[in-house]
Scaffold this active site. Structure first.
Site, mmCIF file in Angstrom:
data_model
loop_
_atom_site.group_PDB
_atom_site.id
_atom_site.type_symbol
_atom_site.label_atom_id
_atom_site.label_comp_id
_atom_site.label_asym_id
_atom_site.label_seq_id
_atom_site.Cartn_x
_atom_site.Cartn_y
_atom_site.Cartn_z
ATOM 1 N N ASP A 3 0.826 -1.201 0.000
ATOM 2 C CA ASP A 3 0.000 0.000 0.000
ATOM 3 C C ASP A 3 0.865 1.258 0.000
ATOM 4 O OD1 ASP A 3 0.928 -0.434 2.599
ATOM 5 O OD2 ASP A 3 -1.050 -0.323 3.545
ATOM 6 N N ASP B 248 7.131 3.672 3.060
ATOM 7 C CA ASP B 248 7.393 4.701 4.076
ATOM 8 C C ASP B 248 8.887 4.673 4.410
ATOM 9 O OD1 ASP B 248 7.259 6.534 6.099
ATOM 10 O OD2 ASP B 248 6.103 5.287 7.469
ATOM 11 N N ARG C 115 -10.133 1.145 6.539
ATOM 12 C CA ARG C 115 -9.648 0.556 5.280
ATOM 13 C C ARG C 115 -10.675 0.690 4.162
ATOM 14 N NH1 ARG C 115 -5.011 -2.366 6.566
ATOM 15 N NH2 ARG C 115 -5.020 -3.509 8.531
HETATM 16 P P1 IMP Z 1 7.750 0.833 5.835
HETATM 17 O O1 IMP Z 1 8.257 -0.553 6.131
HETATM 18 O O2 IMP Z 1 8.199 1.848 6.848
HETATM 19 O O3 IMP Z 1 8.002 1.285 4.425
HETATM 20 O O4 IMP Z 1 6.222 0.819 6.086
HETATM 21 C C1 IMP Z 1 5.387 0.204 5.277
HETATM 22 C C2 IMP Z 1 4.166 -0.231 6.067
HETATM 23 O O5 IMP Z 1 3.838 0.658 7.163
HETATM 24 C C3 IMP Z 1 3.012 -0.200 5.137
HETATM 25 O O6 IMP Z 1 2.832 -1.490 4.588
HETATM 26 C C4 IMP Z 1 1.866 0.208 6.026
HETATM 27 O O7 IMP Z 1 1.267 -0.956 6.543
HETATM 28 C C5 IMP Z 1 2.466 0.966 7.182
HETATM 29 N N1 IMP Z 1 2.279 2.431 7.027
HETATM 30 C C6 IMP Z 1 3.250 3.353 6.844
HETATM 31 N N2 IMP Z 1 2.739 4.596 6.745
HETATM 32 C C7 IMP Z 1 1.403 4.456 6.864
HETATM 33 C C8 IMP Z 1 0.303 5.409 6.826
HETATM 34 O O8 IMP Z 1 0.450 6.631 6.652
HETATM 35 N N3 IMP Z 1 -0.939 4.890 7.003
HETATM 36 C C9 IMP Z 1 -1.163 3.555 7.181
HETATM 37 N N4 IMP Z 1 -0.176 2.637 7.210
HETATM 38 C C10 IMP Z 1 1.108 3.078 7.045
HETATM 39 MG MG MG Z 2 1.581 -2.889 5.526
#
Ligand code: IMP
Ligand code: MG
Length: 181
Positions: free
Chosen positions: A98, A101, A165
Site C-alpha cells: 500500500d 514509508d 480501510r
Molecule cells: P515501511 O516498512 O516503513 O516502508 O512501512 C510500510 C508499512 O507501514 C506499510 O505497509 C503500512 O502498513 C504501514 N504504514 C506506513 N505509513 C502508513 C500510513 O500513513 N498509514 C497507514 N499505514 C502506514
Molecule cells: Mg503494511
C-alpha cells in the site's frame, strides 16, 4: 463528527492512476505472466483494483509482514506472519504494497523473495511517502502511484488501528480520531 480532516488522493484520481500503472507494469513483464504478492492487509483494495486492470496472466499469492518499529538493523525489524510460497522459482514476481514509508518492509520482502530464485522481481507501492529525515532509505519501488507528504493516511486499504480501510479516498485522519478510545 467526521473522522476525516482532509482528502489527500480522491477516488477518481486513484482509479485513473491504477489503470495507467497496470499498463506500465504489464509492459515490463514481456511474458505477461505475473505472480503478484500483495502485502496484507493494506494492499488488499489496491491489488483488487490493479489485477482487474492488468492485461496479463495473473496469479495472486498474499504475504503478511509484521514490523517492529524502532529497530534499525535492516531485516531485523520485520518478520513474516504469512511467508511467500515455495513455488516462486522462475516466476515473474511483482510485490505490491500500500505505502512505501521507511522502505524496510519492501527491502525485507525483496530479499526474502530473491531467496526463492524467481526469474525477476519488481516492486510496486500505491503511495510513496516523502521522508526527508531518511536520506538512506532503501531503493524506491519500481512502480508507485502517488507521492504524498509525511502524514499518516488511511483509506483505500490503509488503516489506523485496523479501521478506515473501507474509505474510498485516501485521507488524513482528524486529530480526535487518532486518540485512543
Ligand atoms: P515501511 O516498512 O516503513 O516502508 O512501512 C510500510 C508499512 O507501514 C506499510 O505497509 C503500512 O502498513 C504501514 N504504514 C506506513 N505509513 C502508513 C500510513 O500513513 N498509514 C497507514 N499505514 C502506514
Ligand atoms: Mg503494511
Amino acid at each position: 463528527m467526521t473522522s476525516i480532516s482532509r482528502v489527500v488522493v480522491p477516488r477518481d484520481d486513484i482509479a485513473a492512476r491504477v489503470k495507467a500503472l497496470a499498463d506500465d507494469i504489464a509492459a515490463v513483464f514481456p511474458k505477461r505472466d505475473i505472480t503478484i504478492l500483495p502485502v496484507l492487509t493494506g494492499a488488499l483494495v489496491f491489488t483488487a483494483d490493479l489485477i482487474r486492470r492488468l492485461p496479463a496472466r495473473v496469479r495472486v499469492e498474499p504475504v503478511s509482514v509484521q514490523s517492529y518499529p524502532g529497530r534499525t538493523v535492516r531485516g531485523q525489524q520485520c518478520r513474516f506472519r504469512l511467508p511467500p510460497p515455495e513455488g516462486l522459482h522462475d516466476r515473474h514476481v511483482l510485490i505490491v504494497d500500500d505505502i512505501f514509508d521507511s522502505g524496510q518492509t519492501m527491502a525485507f520482502l525483496r530479499d526474502a523473495v530473491a531467496q526463492r530464485r524467481p526469474a525477476e522481481i519488481h516492486t510496486c507501492a500505491l503511495l510513496r511517502k516523502d521522508r526527508p529525515d531518511l536520506p538512506d532509505r532503501p531503493a524506491d519501488p519500481d512502480f508507485f502511484g502517488f507521492d504524498i507528504p509525511d502524514e499518516f493516511v488511511v483509506g483505500y486499504g490503509l488503516d489506523f488501528d485496523s479501521l478506515y480501510r473501507n474509505l474510498p479516498d485516501i485521507c488524513v485522519l482528524a486529530e480526535h480520531a487518532r486518540r485512543p478510545t
